[in-house]
Motif scaffolding. Sequence first.
Motif, PDB file in Angstrom:
ATOM      1  N   ASP A  62     -32.093  46.605  15.436  1.00  0.00           N
ATOM      2  CA  ASP A  62     -32.834  46.044  14.013  1.00  0.00           C
ATOM      3  C   ASP A  62     -32.884  47.060  13.012  1.00  0.00           C
ATOM      4  OD1 ASP A  62     -34.423  44.441  12.055  1.00  0.00           O
ATOM      5  OD2 ASP A  62     -34.093  43.198  13.690  1.00  0.00           O
ATOM      6  N   GLU A  89     -28.243  49.682  11.185  1.00  0.00           N
ATOM      7  CA  GLU A  89     -27.467  48.651  10.662  1.00  0.00           C
ATOM      8  C   GLU A  89     -26.454  48.433  11.877  1.00  0.00           C
ATOM      9  OE1 GLU A  89     -24.910  45.831   9.547  1.00  0.00           O
ATOM     10  OE2 GLU A  89     -23.968  47.726   9.797  1.00  0.00           O
ATOM     11  N   SER A 185     -36.175  32.793  20.906  1.00  0.00           N
ATOM     12  CA  SER A 185     -36.738  33.990  20.212  1.00  0.00           C
ATOM     13  C   SER A 185     -38.044  33.446  19.701  1.00  0.00           C
ATOM     14  CB  SER A 185     -35.783  34.556  19.315  1.00  0.00           C
ATOM     15  OG  SER A 185     -35.488  33.487  18.051  1.00  0.00           O
TER      16      SER A 185
END
Length: 209
Positions: A62, A89, A185
């Motif tokens: 992340d 990235e 999540s």
Amino acid sequence: MQRMIEIQSPFFLNPDDLAAPVDWYALFDNANPLALEIGCGIGDFIAKTAADRPDLNYIAIDFYNKGCYKTCRRIEKHGLANVRVVRDEARKFVAERIPPGSLAAVHINCPDPWPKKRHRKRRLVNAEFAGFIRHYLAPGGDFYFATDFDDYGLDVAEFMTGVPGYENMLAPDRYRHELAGYHLSKYMQKFMAEGKRIYFVHYRKTSEG
Ligand SMILES: C[S@@+](CC[C@H](N)C(=O)[O-])C[C@H]1O[C@@H](n2cnc3c(N)ncnc32)[C@H](O)[C@@H]1O
């Protein structure tokens, strides 16, 4: 501007400190296959998923500093030796550090939906991305995508049918709103609590090439 948290965790990898190519076997101290979560947020999904699969080595990526920090804390708390966290990235990291044909699974849960029509080209997951990530999947490797955003879910479900080299694991459905055994999540739980449905898409790389 948010204060950058310095992450000092044995589970955190600074991509600049990694060799190219990375010796992932040495790094995890075993020869288990790699798997990836792109956009791990605060790490709740990866902690549960990696606990279920000690036979896979997970890399949670992340570019959100605080998310990486929280993910590391969670991995430490659960003592999950099969996870490493990277702040980068995702496409750049994959292209620079992941051996082609090596990934047993890629998970992308609730990526930023870019709801405005003029911003849709900023979405991470499109047909080009699916082709790109296929190059890094091992034959038989799984590609999972989940979103609460109707337009994004339907779009991915539609274009995936035309991306070569994948088999739809949910056929004859293109997507489902429930996926048995797949952990939820933080964002999925939040959106479900608001009454929204999750679109799950699951494809598998068919063969090398
Ligand atoms: C909406 S959040 C979802 C977080 C988590 N997957 C969940 O479902 O709870 C999307 C996350 O993806 C990360 N992200 C988006 N694009 C990314 C990229 N290209 N590379 C790395 N991280 C990315 C964002 O920083 C953010 O933490």
